[in-house]
Design an enzyme around this catalytic site. Structure first.
Site, PDB file in Angstrom:
ATOM      1  N   SER A   1       2.577  -3.181   9.631  1.00 38.89           N
ATOM      2  CA  SER A   1       2.765  -2.184   8.572  1.00 38.89           C
ATOM      3  C   SER A   1       2.162  -0.840   8.972  1.00 38.89           C
ATOM      4  CB  SER A   1       2.105  -2.664   7.276  1.00 38.89           C
ATOM      5  OG  SER A   1       2.085  -1.634   6.305  1.00 38.89           O
TER       6      SER A   1
ATOM      7  N   ASP B   1      11.823   1.042 -18.876  1.00 37.12           N
ATOM      8  CA  ASP B   1      11.484   1.731 -17.637  1.00 37.12           C
ATOM      9  C   ASP B   1      12.737   2.037 -16.821  1.00 37.12           C
ATOM     10  OD1 ASP B   1       9.173   2.479 -15.676  1.00 37.12           O
ATOM     11  OD2 ASP B   1      10.533   1.264 -14.452  1.00 37.12           O
TER      12      ASP B   1
ATOM     13  N   GLY C   1       2.053   6.592  -8.458  1.00 34.87           N
ATOM     14  CA  GLY C   1       0.736   6.201  -7.983  1.00 34.87           C
ATOM     15  C   GLY C   1      -0.093   7.362  -7.463  1.00 34.87           C
TER      16      GLY C   1
ATOM     17  N   LYS D   1       1.891   4.446 -16.313  1.00 29.68           N
ATOM     18  CA  LYS D   1       3.015   5.330 -16.623  1.00 29.68           C
ATOM     19  C   LYS D   1       2.865   6.628 -15.833  1.00 29.68           C
ATOM     20  CE  LYS D   1       5.124   2.971 -17.666  1.00 29.68           C
ATOM     21  NZ  LYS D   1       6.562   2.715 -17.398  1.00 29.68           N
TER      22      LYS D   1
ATOM     23  N   GLU E   1      14.270   5.824 -16.112  1.00 32.38           N
ATOM     24  CA  GLU E   1      14.499   6.296 -14.746  1.00 32.38           C
ATOM     25  C   GLU E   1      15.941   6.745 -14.546  1.00 32.38           C
ATOM     26  OE1 GLU E   1      11.262   3.313 -12.538  1.00 32.38           O
ATOM     27  OE2 GLU E   1      13.407   2.839 -12.568  1.00 32.38           O
TER      28      GLU E   1
ATOM     29  N   ASP F   1      10.294  -3.519  -5.634  1.00 36.78           N
ATOM     30  CA  ASP F   1      10.933  -4.583  -6.413  1.00 36.78           C
ATOM     31  C   ASP F   1      11.822  -5.473  -5.559  1.00 36.78           C
ATOM     32  OD1 ASP F   1       9.805  -3.766  -8.840  1.00 36.78           O
ATOM     33  OD2 ASP F   1      11.480  -2.447  -9.321  1.00 36.78           O
TER      34      ASP F   1
ATOM     35  N   GLN G   1       9.868  -8.058  -3.353  1.00 38.91           N
ATOM     36  CA  GLN G   1       8.839  -8.917  -3.915  1.00 38.91           C
ATOM     37  C   GLN G   1       9.170 -10.405  -3.830  1.00 38.91           C
ATOM     38  OE1 GLN G   1       7.451  -7.758  -7.810  1.00 38.91           O
ATOM     39  NE2 GLN G   1       7.039  -5.658  -7.177  1.00 38.91           N
TER      40      GLN G   1
ATOM     41  N   TYR H   1       0.837  -1.201   0.000  1.00 36.39           N
ATOM     42  CA  TYR H   1       0.000   0.000   0.000  1.00 36.39           C
ATOM     43  C   TYR H   1       0.873   1.253   0.000  1.00 36.39           C
ATOM     44  CZ  TYR H   1      -4.308   2.636   0.865  1.00 36.39           C
ATOM     45  OH  TYR H   1      -5.402   3.482   0.746  1.00 36.39           O
ATOM     46  N   GLY H   2       1.895   1.219  -0.873  1.00 31.18           N
ATOM     47  CA  GLY H   2       2.701   2.410  -1.087  1.00 31.18           C
ATOM     48  C   GLY H   2       2.041   3.282  -2.131  1.00 31.18           C
TER      49      GLY H   2
END
Length: 338
Positions: free
Chosen positions: A50, A190, A133, A130, A194, A82, A85, A24-25
């Site tokens: 969390s 991507d 969030g 893209k 970045e 990432d 995960q 939930y970022g």
């Protein structure tokens, strides 16, 4: 490239299916709330303790531990960072997957670089907005959307692409554009964007220009306004109408300086460096470096963050932004809520 819109999405395909958003970022917040507001059955998976639990519950979302959320769901969207995960997948998700489930990602990193290898009977797709969030959520609430990329890695059910399109449309991306790509293409472009432009290139360019003016004896405030503050004004013009519209809007002097001096800043040496950066991404060298950095406790990462946070540009920027009180109104990022 195939491009889809709301008219191409079969939204019924998501009805009756529970979606678990793991994390939930910035992205998890946007996915979960947009899916909920689009009328779908969503739960949020978070680890015990969390700090995001209260934020998700305040938004009216059901929060479960990662393993329970994943086991209950038909579609599991992993939106943890990432570098976390694989551990979350191995500990909390893998055991609960059954043939026919859908495992989804907001970025292709862990699939493309082989960190996560789902069972053959599980459908695997990606929906990669893209946009940060927080901005995606902001645009959705206004009735707009941001483009998303979709890709399918495994499709035993035969409808995974249809599910991906519907999911992207539920985020609001069908209002903008849903573009079909592959996990490899999304991941490599991507990371390159970045590193070479959006985060690494831009921040280094602005900071170096700021340092140059300050070292030359100009006021730090002037250096900040000219090399950093006005970046948003230029990028907004490019965002709206492309580079040509930006050049149409600025003065002739600015445009001539752009066309003649820009190539001196971004010269053949910079171009060669960009190719080196892309090569490191394509070969997996960057992924290996980042994975090992996390395993070692992030010593280099943490040192670089501290160094950047203590740079003069941060103090000068905070001081000048404090003079513009409108910036604090209707902020896209509110750390208490998202």
């Amino acid at each position: 490239m195939n491009i889809y819109y709301d008219k191409d999405a079969n939204q019924d395909i998501l009805k009756g299916r529970k979606i678990a958003v793991i994390g939930y970022g910035s992205q998890g917040n946007a996915h979960a709330n947009n899916l909920k507001d689009s009328g779908y059955d969503v739960v949020v998976g978070l680890h015990a303790g969390s700090k995001s639990r209260a934020k998700a519950e305040a938004a009216g979302l059901t929060v479960l531990d990662n393993a329970t959320a994943a086991k209950q769901a038909d579609i599991v969207m992993i939106l943890a960072p990432d570098e976390k995960q694989k551990a979350i997948y191995d500990a909390d998700i893998a055991a609960g997957l059954v043939p026919g489930n859908y495992l989804a990602f907001g970025h292709g990193f862990n699939i493309h670089f082989g960190q996560i290898d789902p069972p053959e009977g599980v459908n695997v797709f990606m929906v990669a907005p893209k946009s940060p969030g927080h901005l995606m959520r902001h645009e959705y609430v206004k009735g707009n959307g941001v483009p998303s990329l979709i890709a399918v890695h495994r499709d035993p059910a035969g409808d995974t692409k249809e599910v991906a399109i519907a999911y992207a449309a539920a985020l609001g991306s069908g209002r903008a554009a849903i573009l079909e790509t592959t996990f490899r293409e999304e991941t490599e472009t991507d990371l390159f964007g970045e590193q070479a432009v959006l985060c690494g290139g831009i921040s280094a360019l602005m900071t170096t220009a700021f340092e140059t003016l300050v070292e030359a004896g100009y006021a730090p405030e002037m250096a900040y306004f000219e090399c950093i503050h006005e970046m948003k004004l230029i990028v907004d013009l490019i965002y709206e109408g492309g580079i040509s519209d930006m050049r149409y809007s600025v003065s002739n002097t600015a445009e001539y300086g752009d066309l003649t001096r820009g190539p001196r800043v971004i010269d053949d040496h910079v171009r060669e460096t960009m190719w080196d950066i892309l090569s490191d991404i394509q070969s997996g060298e960057f992924a290996k470096e980042w994975i090992l950095e996390n395993k070692a406790g992030r010593p280099v990462f943490n040192a670089l963050v501290r160094e950047a946070e203590n740079h003069m540009v941060e103090d000068v920027g905070a001081k000048l932004r404090g003079m513009m009180n409108w910036l604090s109104k209707d902020k896209i990022i509110d750390k208490k809520k998202n």
